[in-house]
Scaffold this motif. Structure first.
Motif, short mmCIF file in Angstrom:
data_model
loop_
_atom_site.label_atom_id
_atom_site.label_comp_id
_atom_site.label_asym_id
_atom_site.label_seq_id
_atom_site.Cartn_x
_atom_site.Cartn_y
_atom_site.Cartn_z
N GLY A 148 -2.71 -3.49 -22.76
CA GLY A 148 -1.67 -4.28 -23.42
C GLY A 148 -1.76 -5.77 -23.22
N LEU A 149 -2.89 -6.28 -22.74
CA LEU A 149 -3.03 -7.72 -22.54
C LEU A 149 -3.60 -8.39 -23.79
CD1 LEU A 149 -3.07 -6.52 -19.54
CD2 LEU A 149 -4.30 -8.63 -18.93
N LEU A 150 -3.07 -9.54 -24.11
CA LEU A 150 -3.64 -10.38 -25.16
C LEU A 150 -4.91 -11.03 -24.58
CD1 LEU A 150 -3.35 -11.69 -27.98
CD2 LEU A 150 -2.01 -13.50 -26.89
N THR A 151 -5.96 -11.09 -25.38
CA THR A 151 -7.25 -11.60 -24.88
C THR A 151 -7.55 -12.99 -25.42
OG1 THR A 151 -8.19 -9.37 -24.67
CG2 THR A 151 -9.75 -11.20 -24.84
N VAL A 152 -8.04 -13.84 -24.54
CA VAL A 152 -8.61 -15.12 -24.93
C VAL A 152 -10.09 -15.05 -24.55
CG1 VAL A 152 -8.67 -17.60 -24.53
CG2 VAL A 152 -6.48 -16.40 -24.60
N SER A 153 -10.96 -15.33 -25.51
CA SER A 153 -12.39 -15.19 -25.24
C SER A 153 -13.20 -16.27 -25.93
CB SER A 153 -12.88 -13.81 -25.69
OG SER A 153 -14.28 -13.68 -25.52
N THR A 154 -14.36 -16.52 -25.37
CA THR A 154 -15.32 -17.40 -26.03
C THR A 154 -15.88 -16.68 -27.26
OG1 THR A 154 -16.90 -16.54 -24.41
CG2 THR A 154 -16.05 -18.75 -24.03
N ARG A 155 -16.13 -17.47 -28.30
CA ARG A 155 -16.67 -16.91 -29.55
C ARG A 155 -18.20 -16.87 -29.42
NH1 ARG A 155 -14.33 -17.03 -34.73
NH2 ARG A 155 -12.79 -18.54 -33.97
N VAL A 156 -18.68 -15.82 -28.76
CA VAL A 156 -20.12 -15.69 -28.54
C VAL A 156 -20.56 -14.26 -28.85
CG1 VAL A 156 -20.22 -17.47 -26.76
CG2 VAL A 156 -19.78 -15.11 -26.09
#
Length: 441
Positions: free
Chosen positions: A293-301
């Motif tokens: 249930g966590l919102l993810t922040v990620s690098t666009r790779v």
């Protein structure tokens, strides 16, 4: 139910339990689901510390921990022909019909696939990572991959980006490469029973603290927000130095190495999961976080943009300022996130049983590939390069001769075949394994 012939699969990789990672989880969960489908699965890996010999895992999964010790990043030392006798013995003892190798960086995988093709077995390869084209290490690895995959029956990649990368590196025909994503055990990764308070936003990072995973990028981002960091590696020192420099002991919690069984308990303490990888073919960690249930922040790779729907992830360039902006955006949309709804969607999107059924189709196609004699096979290796092609041919000819010498020294008839593990009756499907007739009933 009519008679149905099962596959007898040997999974091979240097990366397997008790070591933990994406490749290890993939092999384990895929094997368990294939066993439930009625296939026979055996895993071959190297010894881990005092874990050597044959072990049985859940569901009757048999693992051969061959007595080779890793020398670099859990990889065994390349021997070319040293593994031929033991690979041959396992293939005959277990009556294997197909060999499935995992990970381009695995020495054991490359050698097992080479020996299996020499002995006339069909082989399937799964690539789990992305590699470059310009540095010395990548050039060497790409040439090795070109050699290994010259005769592969079928190949699997975990994302479309990974498929493009593998096809370019190995020269494989695209029609031979299938995209089958990873999945997540949603029964293990569930949201917290009660929704967390949004009074203080907590961001969780669980990753190996190495350059490839963007540990240096974290050093620049962390001073701006509160973090829980789980993981260990050579870059941990930099993170601790940053924490001391900015006096962030009360805002940055360093957990060190986290056991896989404890990952969920760490994830459910946070609101946002941060992935700062600089290269990634898929990233199972993102699936585990979303399932909790966590919102993810990620690098666009790499293949990361393919993993989650747009409303479950905020993507950013691998740049500190852009990552901070992405985190701020994620914090602003957190009130719209329903962890339980996100978990339910992940159940539908990613399922290991679906992965196993799709892999089963690849196995079916591999077994339909035509057999070729040595001269026909050598022509493929000659196309790998003016000098490399001749070298690869020489390697395969020597392998072929050694195999025949082994057959003379110890004929297949002298190698005792082991009895199959008897599957328990499946009450839901009414399926059991008929050991005498080699079929499901």
């Amino acid at each position: 139910m009519g008679e149905w012939k099962r596959h007898r699969i040997l999974m091979v990789s240097d990366f397997f339990y008790p070591n933990f990672g994406g490749v290890e989880n993939h092999i384990y969960y895929l094997s368990q689901c294939l066993l439930k489908l009625g296939h026979k699965v055996v895993v071959m890996t190297h010894a881990y510390n005092n874990r050597s010999g044959v072990r049985y895992m859940t569901g009757g999964l048999k693992v051969y921990y061959v007595p080779w010790k890793p020398f670099l990043m859990q990889n065994t030392f390349p021997t070319f022909y040293g593994t031929l006798p033991i690979v041959r013995t396992i293939l005959i003892r277990e009556k294997i019909s197909l060999v499935h190798g995992h990970q381009a960086f695995s020495t054991l995988c490359h050698e097992a696939l080479m020996h299996a093709r020499t002995m006339g077995y069909k082989v399937v390869f799964t690539d789990h990572s992305l590699y470059g084209f310009a540095d010395a290490g990548s050039i060497h690895m790409n040439k090795v991959l070109q050699f290994t995959l010259a005769e592969v029956s079928q190949a699997i990649c975990v994302s479309h980006t990974s498929k493009e990368n593998t096809v370019l590196r190995s020269g494989l025909p695209p029609e031979k490469v299938f995209v089958i994503p990873n999945a997540v055990d949603t029964a293990m990764f569930k949201p917290a029973p009660e929704r967390l308070s949004s009074h203080e936003i907590v961001i969780v990072v669980i990753s190996r603290l190495v350059y490839r995973k963007g540990a240096d990028l974290l050093v620049e981002v962390i001073p701006e927000v509160r973090f829980i960091v789980g993981g260990d590696g050579p870059k941990r020192v930099r993170l601790e130095e940053m924490r001391e420099k900015h006096s962030l002991q009360d805002r940055v919690e360093m957990l060190g190495a986290v056991q896989h069984s404890q990952v969920r308990s760490v994830l459910i303490t946070g609101h946002i999961f941060l992935n700062s990888s600089l290269t990634e073919a898929f990233c199972i960690a993102i699936l585990e976080a979303a399932s909790c249930g966590l919102l993810t922040v990620s690098t666009r790779v790499g293949g990361v943009p393919e993993v989650l729907p747009d409303d479950m992830i905020v993507l950013a360039k691998p740049d500190p300022s852009d990552m901070v902006q992405a985190i701020k955006k994620a914090i602003s949309i957190l009130p719209k996130i329903d962890p339980q709804e996100m978990h339910n969607r992940m159940k539908e999107l990613y399922n290991w049983h679906d992965v196993a059924k799709r892999t089963e189709i690849v196995y079916d196609r591999a077994l339909k590939c035509s057999n070729q004699n040595l001269l026909q096979r050598l022509s493929r290796y000659l196309s790998c390069g003016a000098w490399a092609g001749k070298l690869f041919c020489l390697v395969m000819i020597i392998d072929f001769l050694l195999w025949h010498l082994l057959q003379l020294w110890k004929p297949a008839e002298d190698i005792e075949e082991v009895p199959d593990f008897i599957l328990s009756h499946d009450q839901d499907k009414g399926i059991s394994w008929d050991n005498e007739n080699q079929s499901l009933r």
